[in-house]
Design an enzyme around this catalytic site. Structure first.
Site, PDB file in Angstrom:
ATOM      1  N   TYR A   1      -2.498  -0.926  10.383  1.00 52.30           N
ATOM      2  CA  TYR A   1      -2.369  -1.115   8.934  1.00 52.30           C
ATOM      3  C   TYR A   1      -1.027  -0.576   8.436  1.00 52.30           C
ATOM      4  O   TYR A   1      -0.320  -1.239   7.676  1.00 52.30           O
ATOM      5  CB  TYR A   1      -3.528  -0.384   8.250  1.00 52.30           C
ATOM      6  CG  TYR A   1      -3.679  -0.639   6.774  1.00 52.30           C
ATOM      7  CD1 TYR A   1      -4.419  -1.720   6.298  1.00 52.30           C
ATOM      8  CD2 TYR A   1      -3.119   0.226   5.831  1.00 52.30           C
ATOM      9  CE1 TYR A   1      -4.579  -1.944   4.938  1.00 52.30           C
ATOM     10  CE2 TYR A   1      -3.274   0.013   4.477  1.00 52.30           C
ATOM     11  CZ  TYR A   1      -4.011  -1.072   4.032  1.00 52.30           C
ATOM     12  OH  TYR A   1      -4.168  -1.288   2.682  1.00 52.30           O
TER      13      TYR A   1
ATOM     14  N   SER B   1       0.865  -1.192   0.000  1.00 50.50           N
ATOM     15  CA  SER B   1       0.000   0.000   0.000  1.00 50.50           C
ATOM     16  C   SER B   1       0.892   1.230   0.000  1.00 50.50           C
ATOM     17  O   SER B   1       2.058   1.156   0.427  1.00 50.50           O
ATOM     18  CB  SER B   1      -0.858  -0.006   1.267  1.00 50.50           C
ATOM     19  OG  SER B   1      -1.469   1.254   1.474  1.00 50.50           O
TER      20      SER B   1
HETATM   21  P1  NAD Z   1     -11.412  -6.281  -0.310  1.00 52.23           P
HETATM   22  O1  NAD Z   1     -12.050  -6.044   1.018  1.00 52.23           O
HETATM   23  O2  NAD Z   1     -12.187  -5.995  -1.555  1.00 52.23           O
HETATM   24  O3  NAD Z   1     -10.864  -7.774  -0.398  1.00 52.23           O
HETATM   25  C1  NAD Z   1     -10.190  -8.380   0.679  1.00 52.23           C
HETATM   26  C2  NAD Z   1     -10.104  -9.868   0.432  1.00 52.23           C
HETATM   27  O4  NAD Z   1      -9.431 -10.463   1.537  1.00 52.23           O
HETATM   28  C3  NAD Z   1     -11.466 -10.561   0.321  1.00 52.23           C
HETATM   29  O5  NAD Z   1     -11.397 -11.583  -0.653  1.00 52.23           O
HETATM   30  C4  NAD Z   1     -11.660 -11.160   1.719  1.00 52.23           C
HETATM   31  O6  NAD Z   1     -12.526 -12.287   1.740  1.00 52.23           O
HETATM   32  C5  NAD Z   1     -10.210 -11.547   2.024  1.00 52.23           C
HETATM   33  N1  NAD Z   1      -9.959 -11.755   3.438  1.00 52.23           N
HETATM   34  C6  NAD Z   1     -10.203 -10.929   4.491  1.00 52.23           C
HETATM   35  N2  NAD Z   1      -9.863 -11.516   5.648  1.00 52.23           N
HETATM   36  C7  NAD Z   1      -9.371 -12.737   5.329  1.00 52.23           C
HETATM   37  C8  NAD Z   1      -8.849 -13.824   6.084  1.00 52.23           C
HETATM   38  N3  NAD Z   1      -8.774 -13.786   7.425  1.00 52.23           N
HETATM   39  N4  NAD Z   1      -8.461 -14.926   5.422  1.00 52.23           N
HETATM   40  C9  NAD Z   1      -8.562 -15.013   4.068  1.00 52.23           C
HETATM   41  N5  NAD Z   1      -9.032 -14.018   3.302  1.00 52.23           N
HETATM   42  C10 NAD Z   1      -9.444 -12.892   3.937  1.00 52.23           C
HETATM   43  O7  NAD Z   1     -10.068  -5.434  -0.259  1.00 52.23           O
HETATM   44  P2  NAD Z   1      -9.110  -4.817  -1.390  1.00 52.23           P
HETATM   45  O8  NAD Z   1      -9.275  -3.345  -1.368  1.00 52.23           O
HETATM   46  O9  NAD Z   1      -9.222  -5.540  -2.675  1.00 52.23           O
HETATM   47  O10 NAD Z   1      -7.693  -5.095  -0.698  1.00 52.23           O
HETATM   48  C11 NAD Z   1      -6.810  -6.115  -1.114  1.00 52.23           C
HETATM   49  C12 NAD Z   1      -5.414  -5.785  -0.650  1.00 52.23           C
HETATM   50  O11 NAD Z   1      -5.012  -4.546  -1.219  1.00 52.23           O
HETATM   51  C13 NAD Z   1      -5.280  -5.621   0.873  1.00 52.23           C
HETATM   52  O12 NAD Z   1      -4.071  -6.193   1.303  1.00 52.23           O
HETATM   53  C14 NAD Z   1      -5.250  -4.111   1.049  1.00 52.23           C
HETATM   54  O13 NAD Z   1      -4.554  -3.728   2.208  1.00 52.23           O
HETATM   55  C15 NAD Z   1      -4.512  -3.692  -0.206  1.00 52.23           C
HETATM   56  N6  NAD Z   1      -4.711  -2.315  -0.592  1.00 52.23           N
HETATM   57  C16 NAD Z   1      -5.964  -1.839  -0.880  1.00 52.23           C
HETATM   58  C17 NAD Z   1      -6.108  -0.517  -1.250  1.00 52.23           C
HETATM   59  C18 NAD Z   1      -7.437   0.069  -1.575  1.00 52.23           C
HETATM   60  O14 NAD Z   1      -7.521   1.297  -1.686  1.00 52.23           O
HETATM   61  N7  NAD Z   1      -8.485  -0.714  -1.755  1.00 52.23           N
HETATM   62  C19 NAD Z   1      -4.994   0.315  -1.325  1.00 52.23           C
HETATM   63  C20 NAD Z   1      -3.736  -0.194  -1.028  1.00 52.23           C
HETATM   64  C21 NAD Z   1      -3.620  -1.516  -0.671  1.00 52.23           C
END
Ligand code: NAD
Length: 261
Positions: A156, A143
């Site tokens: 985080y 991130s």
């Molecule tokens: P999201 O909430 O759409 O998806 C998260 C996924 O993780 C889902 O499939 C959920 O079922 C799974 N998950 C959650 N807890 C879990 C567990 N205990 N065991 C197994 N699976 C689990 O989120 P996203 O925005 O797609 O985020 C994905 C990654 O990207 C994360 O690591 C997040 O920190 C990172 N990220 C997101 C953003 C953003 O703006 N959305 C920015 C930077 C980084």
């Protein structure tokens, strides 16, 4: 289809960025192990879609990323099905927004477990299989918060900074094994993870929804646009190519200029 014959595990791929990455890998012919929570019917629809796109097998494993033995079992399952895994995408992640004095210790533990410690367990289990095949790609979704902080996101930010250190270390350990280990660091991507933190941010900062969108989220991003899951997926796919073999131990930003400021 440059990934035909290769297999991939993508954690947290039932939603958001992980789902887009799973789709991109399947479109290039990889056998994909989906992982994450959700409705059984919805997951089966995704699984069938990936199998059709790849012309290879697709499976779903519901391993909970807070449970080391379930992570190891998922790697064993992929190995038994396809050999490998050749590609591991560490993407599962959660967020919690609160000031330090009120931050629930159980939320700290859960965020560190899912966003950081699970990646240790995954790499520990998968690297020996990659070494045996002389090829591997490990990509973790970090991130912009792996490089800079924001208030109210202590767990985080700590987990994402730690993920970069873990990535650099394992990249050095595997540098002569045909394995690359990298982080992609997105800015704000419009996914359920971002949408669900808006109410908490409204509460923590005393703001309206519109103020959170404009003054907190897009304020950080000079482009004033959300990053898309498909852009991150295309980036991850590039790291799986032969042309990307010199890229290892890197933390690569795709953040609309956020961390340039
Ligand atoms: P999201 O909430 O759409 O998806 C998260 C996924 O993780 C889902 O499939 C959920 O079922 C799974 N998950 C959650 N807890 C879990 C567990 N205990 N065991 C197994 N699976 C689990 O989120 P996203 O925005 O797609 O985020 C994905 C990654 O990207 C994360 O690591 C997040 O920190 C990172 N990220 C997101 C953003 C953003 O703006 N959305 C920015 C930077 C980084």
């Amino acid at each position: 289809m440059f990934l035909k014959g290769k297999s991939a595990i993508v954690t947290g791929s039932t939603s958001g960025i992980g789902l887009a990455i799973a789709r991109a890998l399947a479109a290039e012919g990889a056998s994909v192990m989906l992982n994450g929570f959700g409705e059984a019917d919805a997951i089966e629809t995704i699984r069938a879609e990936l199998a059709a796109a790849s012309g290879a097998e697709a499976l779903h494993d519901g391993a909970d990323m807070t449970k080391p033995e379930q992570i190891a079992a998922m790697v064993d399952r992929a190995h038994a099905a396809w050999g490998g895994p050749d590609i591991v995408v560490n993407n599962a992640g959660i967020q919690y927004v609160s000031g330090i004095a009120d931050f629930p210790p159980e939320k700290w533990d859960a965020i560190l477990a899912i966003n950081l410690t699970s990646v240790f367990h995954m790499m520990r289990a998968a690297v020996p299989h990659m070494r045996a095949r002389g090829w591997g790609r490990i990509v973790s979704t970090a991130s912009a918060h792996s490089l800079v902080a924001s208030p109210n996101k202590s767990a985080y930010v700590a987990a994402k900074h730690g993920l970069v250190g873990l990535t650099k270390t394992v990249a050095l350990e595997t540098a002569t094994d045909g394995i690359t280990v990298n982080c992609i660091s997105p800015g704000y991507v419009w996914t359920p993870l971002v949408e669900s933190q808006i109410p908490d941010t409204m509460k923590a900062r005393g703001m309206t929804r519109e103020q959170v969108m404009n003054d907190v989220l897009l304020a950080a991003q000079p482009t004033k646009e959300f990053v898309t899951p498909e852009q991150i997926a295309a980036f991850a796919l590039f790291l799986c190519r032969e042309e990307a073999k010199a890229i290892t131990g890197a933390n690569l930003s795709a953040d609309g200029g956020w961390t340039a400021a």
